[in-house]
Scaffold this active site. Structure first.
Site, PDB file in Angstrom:
ATOM      1  N   ASP A   8       0.815  -1.210   0.000  1.00  0.00           N
ATOM      2  CA  ASP A   8       0.000   0.000   0.000  1.00  0.00           C
ATOM      3  C   ASP A   8       0.855   1.269   0.000  1.00  0.00           C
ATOM      4  O   ASP A   8       0.701   2.117   0.862  1.00  0.00           O
ATOM      5  CB  ASP A   8      -0.903  -0.061   1.257  1.00  0.00           C
ATOM      6  CG  ASP A   8      -1.841   1.107   1.362  1.00  0.00           C
ATOM      7  OD1 ASP A   8      -2.329   1.574   0.327  1.00  0.00           O
ATOM      8  OD2 ASP A   8      -2.077   1.562   2.503  1.00  0.00           O
ATOM      9  N   TYR A  58      -6.773  -3.347  12.403  1.00  0.00           N
ATOM     10  CA  TYR A  58      -7.518  -2.111  12.133  1.00  0.00           C
ATOM     11  C   TYR A  58      -8.983  -2.310  12.506  1.00  0.00           C
ATOM     12  O   TYR A  58      -9.865  -2.245  11.651  1.00  0.00           O
ATOM     13  CB  TYR A  58      -7.350  -1.741  10.657  1.00  0.00           C
ATOM     14  CG  TYR A  58      -5.949  -1.261  10.347  1.00  0.00           C
ATOM     15  CD1 TYR A  58      -5.615   0.081  10.439  1.00  0.00           C
ATOM     16  CD2 TYR A  58      -4.941  -2.167  10.003  1.00  0.00           C
ATOM     17  CE1 TYR A  58      -4.320   0.525  10.190  1.00  0.00           C
ATOM     18  CE2 TYR A  58      -3.649  -1.732   9.750  1.00  0.00           C
ATOM     19  CZ  TYR A  58      -3.346  -0.380   9.850  1.00  0.00           C
ATOM     20  OH  TYR A  58      -2.067   0.051   9.610  1.00  0.00           O
ATOM     21  N   GLU A  82       0.983  -1.785  14.228  1.00  0.00           N
ATOM     22  CA  GLU A  82       0.196  -0.847  13.424  1.00  0.00           C
ATOM     23  C   GLU A  82      -1.210  -0.784  13.991  1.00  0.00           C
ATOM     24  O   GLU A  82      -1.774  -1.814  14.390  1.00  0.00           O
ATOM     25  CB  GLU A  82       0.062  -1.313  11.955  1.00  0.00           C
ATOM     26  CG  GLU A  82       1.277  -1.126  11.094  1.00  0.00           C
ATOM     27  CD  GLU A  82       1.056  -1.569   9.650  1.00  0.00           C
ATOM     28  OE1 GLU A  82      -0.086  -1.499   9.143  1.00  0.00           O
ATOM     29  OE2 GLU A  82       2.040  -1.994   9.023  1.00  0.00           O
ATOM     30  N   GLU A 117       3.277  -8.577   7.130  1.00  0.00           N
ATOM     31  CA  GLU A 117       1.999  -9.195   6.770  1.00  0.00           C
ATOM     32  C   GLU A 117       2.080 -10.123   5.568  1.00  0.00           C
ATOM     33  O   GLU A 117       1.323  -9.969   4.603  1.00  0.00           O
ATOM     34  CB  GLU A 117       0.942  -8.115   6.494  1.00  0.00           C
ATOM     35  CG  GLU A 117       0.592  -7.276   7.694  1.00  0.00           C
ATOM     36  CD  GLU A 117      -0.548  -6.299   7.406  1.00  0.00           C
ATOM     37  OE1 GLU A 117      -1.106  -6.321   6.300  1.00  0.00           O
ATOM     38  OE2 GLU A 117      -0.873  -5.519   8.312  1.00  0.00           O
TER      39      GLU A 117
END
Ligand code: BDP
Length: 647
Positions: free
Chosen positions: A208, A505, A541, A452
């Protein structure tokens, strides 16, 4: 744990043996520094540039553009180095270009470099993304695969062929990613001519951030004598108030050489010295290297001067290299991260090398601004998401006491074909390049081998077992991690890591809009991971996008209010768990950054607590308040930093 001196020596010798034995790479990669025996000539500035727009992207090779001045091959433009080329022009085809681009720079080499054949001249590229080939005066001198680590070549013979000292450096750089590069990518050709123009292709990536390309870090020429210090490895420890610096020096260009190693304090006073290629320097009343906000004098660095003398019958060589050395230890228990035997809590950020116009190009004003912002925020650490950052940045971390989790470019390993042997071999080389470059930085306390990956896939077990073991063999003194997303039950690499790093998230990608799920879901997540593995956890994160200036209350996604509340809800759980096994929290992200275009990105990723121009959003003040509070609780704040409001 403080190792007794003899074990310390053994540990260093073991490292030496390893470095000498099963390595894929040969030689050192010391940062080029001027000294009485070394000169540096930086080649930053304007280069000549040409993108190979031919359909095959091979015109440059077919016509051997490196054999002549680039402007003689066709139209060229100015291109600054270091910088990504993507955002420099007004041409969308350059921004989105995939394939070979060509850079060229001409210079005059100092006469004594040509005349004096006891001087070795080396060309070094700090980094160029992704594949590079370099020619000097039309002669190929080196090739390199990988976008974030330095490479170099000795060019003495090539430049001496032209006694005028004129030197033309041509570099071809290709940003094409494949399933076997790090990071991986895949080119897809769209052959349906009713839908796509002739030759249309796209590069799919599984990470990303914008795949910025070009020569991203300084290119320079430096000299050493023919007999020279090729590499230095230091491992530090202490016992009571005696610091211990085990060192190994490797020499090239001389069969026998005398080495004198001197450690100096900040005032330039010699505090310890030794002779020979390895040994242990003992420093009385040691000043340890402490992280920012944990000590009144953080980031203390000694200077280790290595002085080599060698003779080959005809000539006597003297080489001097000075390495900054911070003396500190790192250890991990099942619930704690210890720096100098004191529990360390990471309150920091994830970053990107990313800014307007320059893309990923090294930029001193930006670097200094970012360090000022980190200090303002009360951040004591960052992770180099998702690739190794410039050495210049790590040097700043050493000096300012900012703790670093140093990450490889293994981001977006999502396709099962990226777990094959070719990918694995390349990953091992990248870890060697990374450890070789960064092993002596006091600020680097942990290696992160990947972000990840699709680690639930069957081949991931062997793959990560191998990469993590290799990294530990390369450096037995630092813990190793990889960054997991929330798939704890299936995660294959975690059994091998020392610290569990988790990205999630909640109320964003999962249950979007439902702020009330964070407490319960995060709590469950932590209990599962720690219950199963009994290892300390870092929240590596968490965050939410906020478009700066957009406000809605009650909060909705993409507003500054929503970003703030996501953070605050996470913080409630952090405060419970940091009393147990949570050893750190790193916000995603320090600043907004550019991504590829897509329906979930509004001119890039907006999870920054600062805008891309480094202005604070509301969330920055939430973090600032929290980080200073944490520092007050856990650290020993220097007097002048006790009152953040006055900063
Ligand atoms: C995480 C990735 C990071 C992304 C972030 C996001 O590690 O690279 O930018 O998600 O989507 O999972 O904002």
């Amino acid at each position: 744990m403080c190792l007794p001196v003899t074990r310390q020596v053994l540990r260093a010798l073991w490292l030496f043996a390893l470095l000498d034995a099963g390595l894929l790479l040969d030689g050192g990669m010391l940062y080029p520094r001027e000294s009485s025996s070394r000169e540096v000539k930086e080649l930053s500035g304007l280069w000549v540039f040409r993108a190979d727009r031919s359909p095959s992207r091979k015109q440059g090779f077919d016509e051997a553009w490196y054999k002549q001045r680039l402007e003689e091959t066709g139209p060229v433009i100015d291109m600054p180095v270091p910088a990504s080329y993507n955002d420099i022009t007004q041409d969308p085809a350059i921004r989105d270009f995939i394939g070979w681009v060509w850079y060229e720079r001409e210079l005059v080499v100092p006469t004594h470099w040509i005349r004096d054949d006891t001087i070795r001249v080396v060309l070094r590229v700090g980094s160029a993304h992704y594949n590079s080939i370099v020619w000097v005066n039309g002669v190929s001198v080196t090739q390199h695969e990988g976008g974030h680590l330095p490479f170099e070549a000795e060019v003495s013979d090539v430049i001496r062929k032209d006694p005028t000292g004129s030197c033309r450096i041509t570099t071809a750089v290709n940003n094409t990613l494949t399933l076997e590069t790090l990071p991986p990518g895949n080119i897809q050709y769209m052959n349906d001519r009713t839908r796509y123009p002739d030759g249309f292709f796209v590069q799919s990536i599984y990470f990303d951030f914008f795949n910025y390309a070009g020569i991203h870090r300084p290119v320079l020429l430096y000299t050493t004598p023919k007999a020279y210090v090729d590499d230095i490895t230091v491992v530090t420890n202490f016992s009571d108030n005696t610091g211990l610096v085990s060192y190994i020096v490797s020499v090239k260009g001389a069969v026998t050489a005398a080495l004198k190693v001197t450690l100096m304090d900040k005032q330039g006073h010699c505090v310890a010295s030794s002779n020979g290629p390895f040994g242990v320097l003992k420093v009385q009343d040691v000043k340890l290297w402490w992280p920012y906000l944990t000590h009144e004098n953080p980031g203390y660095l000694y200077s280790m001067e290595v002085r080599l003398s060698a003779a080959d019958g005809r000539t006597t060589y003297e080489d001097v290299y000075t390495l900054p050395v911070g003396i500190r230890t790192v250890n991990v228990t099942s619930t704690q991260f210890l720096i100098n035997n004191k529990p360390f809590y990471f309150h920091g950020v994830n970053k990107h090398e990313d800014s307007d116009i320059r893309g990923k190009g090294l930029d001193w004003p930006l670097i200094v601004k970012d360090f000022n912002l980190l200090k303002w925020l009360g951040a004591n650490s960052f992770r180099t998401s998702h690739y190794p950052y410039a050495e210049e940045i790590l040097q700043m971390c050493d000096r300012h006491g900012i703790v670093v989790i140093d990450e490889s470019p293994a981001v977006g390993i999502k396709d099962i074909r990226s777990f094959g042997n070719a990918s694995l071999s390349h990953h091992l080389i990248v870890m060697e390049e990374l450890v070789r470059r960064d092993k002596n930085h006091a600020s680097v306390v942990m290696w992160s081998v990947a972000n990840e990956p699709a680690s639930e896939m069957p081949p991931a077990d062997y793959y990560f077992k191998t990469v993590i073991k290799h990294t530990k063999d390369l450096d037995p003194t630092r813990p190793v991690t990889f960054i997991s997303s929330s798939n704890f039950a299936r995660d294959k690499g975690v059994p091998y890591v020392d610290v569990i790093c988790i990205n999630n998230y909640f109320s964003w990608y999962h249950d979007p809009g439902h702020l009330e799920v964070i407490l319960i879901q995060l709590n469950t997540e932590y209990e599962n991971w720690h219950g199963k593995y009994k290892k300390p956890i870092i929240q590596s994160e968490y965050g939410a996008d906020a478009v700066p200036g957009v406000h809605v209350d009650p909060p909705v996604m993409f507003t500054e209010e929503y970003q703030k509340i996501v953070l605050q809800n996470y913080h409630k759980v952090f405060d419970q768990k940091r009393a147990q096994y949570l050893i750190g929290e790193l916000i995603w992200n320090f600043a907004d950054f550019m991504t590829t275009q897509g329906v979930t990105r509004v001119v890039g990723n907006k999870k920054g607590i600062f805008t891309r121009q480094r202005q604070p959003k509301a969330a920055a003040f939430v973090l600032k308040e929290r980080y200073w509070r944490l520092a007050n609780e856990t650290g020993r704040l220097p007097l002048w930093t006790k009152y953040p409001c006055s900063l």
